[in-house]
Design a protein around this motif. Structure first.
Motif, mmCIF file in Angstrom:
data_model
loop_
_atom_site.group_PDB
_atom_site.id
_atom_site.type_symbol
_atom_site.label_atom_id
_atom_site.label_comp_id
_atom_site.label_asym_id
_atom_site.label_seq_id
_atom_site.Cartn_x
_atom_site.Cartn_y
_atom_site.Cartn_z
ATOM 1 N N PHE A 3 0.818 -1.209 0.000
ATOM 2 C CA PHE A 3 0.000 0.000 0.000
ATOM 3 C C PHE A 3 0.856 1.265 0.000
ATOM 4 O O PHE A 3 0.447 2.284 -0.547
ATOM 5 C CB PHE A 3 -0.991 -0.022 1.166
ATOM 6 C CG PHE A 3 -2.262 -0.747 0.824
ATOM 7 C CD1 PHE A 3 -3.383 -0.046 0.400
ATOM 8 C CD2 PHE A 3 -2.335 -2.123 0.882
ATOM 9 C CE1 PHE A 3 -4.555 -0.701 0.053
ATOM 10 C CE2 PHE A 3 -3.485 -2.804 0.534
ATOM 11 C CZ PHE A 3 -4.607 -2.091 0.118
ATOM 12 N N SER A 4 2.031 1.198 0.589
ATOM 13 C CA SER A 4 2.958 2.337 0.477
ATOM 14 C C SER A 4 3.333 2.564 -0.985
ATOM 15 O O SER A 4 3.364 3.709 -1.470
ATOM 16 C CB SER A 4 4.209 2.087 1.314
ATOM 17 O OG SER A 4 3.912 2.055 2.692
ATOM 18 N N ASP A 5 3.593 1.469 -1.702
ATOM 19 C CA ASP A 5 3.918 1.587 -3.120
ATOM 20 C C ASP A 5 2.724 2.100 -3.919
ATOM 21 O O ASP A 5 2.885 2.921 -4.834
ATOM 22 C CB ASP A 5 4.355 0.225 -3.677
ATOM 23 C CG ASP A 5 5.715 -0.207 -3.158
ATOM 24 O OD1 ASP A 5 6.452 0.650 -2.626
ATOM 25 O OD2 ASP A 5 6.036 -1.409 -3.282
ATOM 26 N N ALA A 6 1.528 1.634 -3.593
ATOM 27 C CA ALA A 6 0.340 2.064 -4.324
ATOM 28 C C ALA A 6 0.109 3.565 -4.167
ATOM 29 O O ALA A 6 -0.225 4.262 -5.135
ATOM 30 C CB ALA A 6 -0.882 1.285 -3.848
ATOM 31 N N ILE A 7 0.313 4.069 -2.954
ATOM 32 C CA ILE A 7 0.135 5.501 -2.734
ATOM 33 C C ILE A 7 1.227 6.291 -3.443
ATOM 34 O O ILE A 7 0.971 7.323 -4.080
ATOM 35 C CB ILE A 7 0.119 5.792 -1.217
ATOM 36 C CG1 ILE A 7 -1.177 5.262 -0.605
ATOM 37 C CG2 ILE A 7 0.262 7.293 -0.948
ATOM 38 C CD1 ILE A 7 -1.221 5.334 0.901
ATOM 39 N N ALA A 8 2.457 5.810 -3.354
ATOM 40 C CA ALA A 8 3.571 6.531 -3.978
ATOM 41 C C ALA A 8 3.457 6.544 -5.503
ATOM 42 O O ALA A 8 3.791 7.555 -6.152
ATOM 43 C CB ALA A 8 4.898 5.905 -3.560
ATOM 44 N N ASN A 9 2.952 5.451 -6.079
ATOM 45 C CA ASN A 9 2.940 5.310 -7.539
ATOM 46 C C ASN A 9 1.576 5.559 -8.161
ATOM 47 O O ASN A 9 1.452 5.539 -9.395
ATOM 48 C CB ASN A 9 3.421 3.910 -7.923
ATOM 49 C CG ASN A 9 4.828 3.620 -7.430
ATOM 50 O OD1 ASN A 9 5.681 4.509 -7.432
ATOM 51 N ND2 ASN A 9 5.077 2.391 -6.995
ATOM 52 N N GLY A 10 0.550 5.755 -7.330
ATOM 53 C CA GLY A 10 -0.776 5.974 -7.871
ATOM 54 C C GLY A 10 -1.377 4.757 -8.531
ATOM 55 O O GLY A 10 -2.188 4.869 -9.454
ATOM 56 N N THR A 11 -1.017 3.571 -8.058
ATOM 57 C CA THR A 11 -1.538 2.332 -8.633
ATOM 58 C C THR A 11 -2.757 1.856 -7.840
ATOM 59 O O THR A 11 -2.964 2.264 -6.698
ATOM 60 C CB THR A 11 -0.455 1.250 -8.648
ATOM 61 O OG1 THR A 11 0.106 1.123 -7.333
ATOM 62 C CG2 THR A 11 0.653 1.624 -9.626
ATOM 63 N N PRO A 12 -3.578 0.986 -8.421
ATOM 64 C CA PRO A 12 -4.837 0.598 -7.774
ATOM 65 C C PRO A 12 -4.642 -0.109 -6.435
ATOM 66 O O PRO A 12 -3.781 -0.986 -6.301
ATOM 67 C CB PRO A 12 -5.485 -0.334 -8.806
ATOM 68 C CG PRO A 12 -4.900 0.070 -10.121
ATOM 69 C CD PRO A 12 -3.485 0.462 -9.807
ATOM 70 N N PHE A 13 -5.477 0.262 -5.476
ATOM 71 C CA PHE A 13 -5.453 -0.396 -4.180
ATOM 72 C C PHE A 13 -5.851 -1.870 -4.312
ATOM 73 O O PHE A 13 -5.398 -2.716 -3.535
ATOM 74 C CB PHE A 13 -6.391 0.306 -3.204
ATOM 75 C CG PHE A 13 -5.847 1.605 -2.654
ATOM 76 C CD1 PHE A 13 -4.707 2.210 -3.190
ATOM 77 C CD2 PHE A 13 -6.485 2.237 -1.593
ATOM 78 C CE1 PHE A 13 -4.217 3.400 -2.683
ATOM 79 C CE2 PHE A 13 -5.992 3.430 -1.069
ATOM 80 C CZ PHE A 13 -4.856 4.019 -1.625
ATOM 81 N N ARG A 14 -6.727 -2.183 -5.275
ATOM 82 C CA ARG A 14 -7.111 -3.581 -5.466
ATOM 83 C C ARG A 14 -5.894 -4.434 -5.826
ATOM 84 O O ARG A 14 -5.778 -5.584 -5.392
ATOM 85 C CB ARG A 14 -8.162 -3.704 -6.572
ATOM 86 C CG ARG A 14 -9.551 -3.231 -6.183
ATOM 87 C CD ARG A 14 -10.551 -3.594 -7.255
ATOM 88 N NE ARG A 14 -11.907 -3.190 -6.907
ATOM 89 C CZ ARG A 14 -12.995 -3.792 -7.367
ATOM 90 N NH1 ARG A 14 -12.873 -4.830 -8.196
ATOM 91 N NH2 ARG A 14 -14.198 -3.363 -7.024
ATOM 92 N N ASP A 15 -5.003 -3.877 -6.633
ATOM 93 C CA ASP A 15 -3.788 -4.622 -6.988
ATOM 94 C C ASP A 15 -2.937 -4.885 -5.753
ATOM 95 O O ASP A 15 -2.305 -5.945 -5.626
ATOM 96 C CB ASP A 15 -2.972 -3.849 -8.031
ATOM 97 C CG ASP A 15 -3.649 -3.819 -9.394
ATOM 98 O OD1 ASP A 15 -4.693 -4.473 -9.558
ATOM 99 O OD2 ASP A 15 -3.142 -3.106 -10.293
ATOM 100 N N ALA A 16 -2.903 -3.901 -4.845
ATOM 101 C CA ALA A 16 -2.141 -4.093 -3.606
ATOM 102 C C ALA A 16 -2.725 -5.239 -2.788
ATOM 103 O O ALA A 16 -1.986 -6.048 -2.205
ATOM 104 C CB ALA A 16 -2.125 -2.799 -2.797
ATOM 105 N N LEU A 17 -4.050 -5.330 -2.731
ATOM 106 C CA LEU A 17 -4.678 -6.436 -2.010
ATOM 107 C C LEU A 17 -4.319 -7.785 -2.637
ATOM 108 O O LEU A 17 -4.068 -8.769 -1.933
ATOM 109 C CB LEU A 17 -6.194 -6.262 -1.989
ATOM 110 C CG LEU A 17 -6.754 -5.242 -1.001
ATOM 111 C CD1 LEU A 17 -8.255 -5.082 -1.210
ATOM 112 C CD2 LEU A 17 -6.462 -5.637 0.442
ATOM 113 N N GLU A 18 -4.304 -7.844 -3.966
ATOM 114 C CA GLU A 18 -3.900 -9.077 -4.638
ATOM 115 C C GLU A 18 -2.465 -9.454 -4.288
ATOM 116 O O GLU A 18 -2.135 -10.622 -4.072
ATOM 117 C CB GLU A 18 -4.042 -8.918 -6.156
ATOM 118 C CG GLU A 18 -5.469 -8.944 -6.655
ATOM 119 C CD GLU A 18 -6.038 -10.355 -6.705
ATOM 120 O OE1 GLU A 18 -5.337 -11.304 -6.304
ATOM 121 O OE2 GLU A 18 -7.192 -10.504 -7.131
#
Length: 429
Positions: free
Chosen positions: A396-411
């Motif tokens: 989730f740190s990467d998702a916030i930093a990179n603007g990528t989907p939170f759903r991908d972080a859950l996967e």
């Protein structure tokens, strides 16, 4: 997204096997003379609680080590076990207890807890008992609450939100009025919070039926929560600072953050970080997805273990039981740490008739805790929660930093949890 279903070897079987080993480690008697027990805890003001014991028990003194934070304590215990210098007694969150059992850190405490089921809150009993063996003395449950600044809400004409739609609108209103102020933060380092919010929405990240385990982290319910918070982050109406950091502490103190999704144990932590805001906070039930069917997740909750390396296991078990079941200890805990006791007798103590001193303006504080406790969901934690939470923090740190989907972080978290279980030697079909 497809749900990954896994079958793991029965956790209770592994725990029962380790119980046989532990039984041989915990039967020694104390030597003559005074005993000193080392106790690890992150609880605020825990020294005042232990002082009550030390005054009454000059022959069994307890030294408290509060240098270990709750989020770090499992890793520290694992390292200490490897080095052979575990404390005698330690706090643990319920979600981390299975890991401590499997790693031969938490000893069997059935001899002091085995006959107390009727005197213990059901969820706390279930979270500390495996295969009929008790591995911790439950301390408290953690009714989840929303804490908010009444002065800021009044200034903007906002009522306490009862739904998540209202919560989102409050975030927009507050940030629009002052771009330096946020209703809340989405903390990438707080997997426990996200898990609790997902539980409220209907998720069960780990579950077990007989010998079958399921890992369902990237579920529809979790995705709903992820989409909701990703939307608020993308709008810029919530912050993304991490909790328990200096930045976050300063934001509570200076009014940059005007609410906190916490639990019954939150008031002393706000007081530590923002003492000048005493009397300005109110606690309410969480906003709901379906108001006609209220739910709350499990936001913490902890117990006390006796470790397998204690030189004084009998005295350690005696202290652990006293710490979480005696009127003296529970009154002190209520006064200094705002726990909601797992021991049912503790819920009738006079200390719960008054609100936390930091929130003296809310006389119904513990009545609210009792109401929320009634609809808090039941949760099963798997054997590798710590690893899963670590992956969550990174993903989730990467998702916030990179603007990528939170759903991908859950996967990513789900895939890592299953891989970790394979590495630990569980059979997965």
């Amino acid at each position: 997204m497809a749900t990954r279903r896994t079958r793991l070897g029965v956790l209770t079987g592994a725990l029962a096997a380790s119980a046989l080993v532990l039984a041989g480690c915990s039967g020694s008697q104390q030597d003559e003379g005074s005993v000193v027990l080392e106790y690890w805890s992150w609880a605020p003001n825990i020294e005042q609680v232990v002082a009550v014991w030390n005054e009454a028990n000059p022959d069994i003194q307890v030294e408290v080590n509060t240098a270990v934070a709750g989020a770090e304590i499992t890793a520290k215990l694992l390292a200490a076990a490897e080095a052979g210098n575990l404390p005698d007694v330690s706090n643990t969150t319920y979600d981390n207890l299975p890991s401590l059992i499997i790693n031969d850190i938490a000893a069997d405490v059935t001899d002091v807890m085995g006959d107390r089921e009727a005197q213990t809150a059901g969820p706390a009993w279930n979270l500390t008992t495996f295969g009929g063996v008790n591995y911790a003395v439950p301390q408290g449950t953690s009714p989840q609450m929303l804490f908010y600044r009444t002065d800021v809400f009044a200034e903007h004409g906002i009522e306490a939100p009862t739904t998540w739609d209202e919560y989102a609108q409050a975030a927009r209103t507050i940030h629009a009025a002052d771009p330096d102020t946020y209703l809340a933060t989405f903390p990438a380092n707080d997997a426990q919070l996200f898990a609790a919010l997902s539980q409220q929405a209907g998720a069960q990240w780990w579950s077990q039926s007989g010998d079958a385990w399921s890992v369902d982290i990237a579920s529809d319910a979790s995705d709903r929560v992820a989409d909701y918070w990703e939307g608020l982050v993308d709008e810029g109406v919530v912050a993304t600072m991490k909790t328990y950091t200096p930045e976050w502490q300063a934001a509570l103190a200076d009014g940059t953050l005007v609410s906190w999704l916490g639990a019954v144990w939150t008031p002393p932590l706000i007081e530590q970080n923002a003492p000048e805001t005493a009397g300005l906070w109110q606690a309410v039930a969480l906003p709901q997805w379906t108001p006609d069917a209220p739910a709350a997740g499990v936001m913490g909750g902890s117990g006390t273990i006796v470790t397998t390396q204690s030189d004084h296991p009998e005295q350690a078990r005696e202290f652990a039981l006293w710490l979480n079941t005696s009127d003296e200890a529970l009154n002190a805990y209520i006064q200094y740490a705002n726990i909601w006791p797992a021991a049912l007798s503790g819920r009738d103590l006079d200390g719960l008739a008054e609100p936390p001193s930091f929130m003296a303006n809310q006389p119904d504080f513990y009545d609210l805790a009792a109401q929320i406790d009634e609809y808090t969901v039941e949760v099963t934690w798997g054997p590798n929660v710590a690893a899963g939470f670590d992956t969550f923090n990174n993903a989730f740190s990467d998702a916030i930093a990179n603007g990528t989907p939170f759903r991908d972080a859950l996967e990513t978290v789900e895939t890592s949890v299953v891989s970790d279980l394979e590495t630990l030697g569980y059979t997965i079909e």
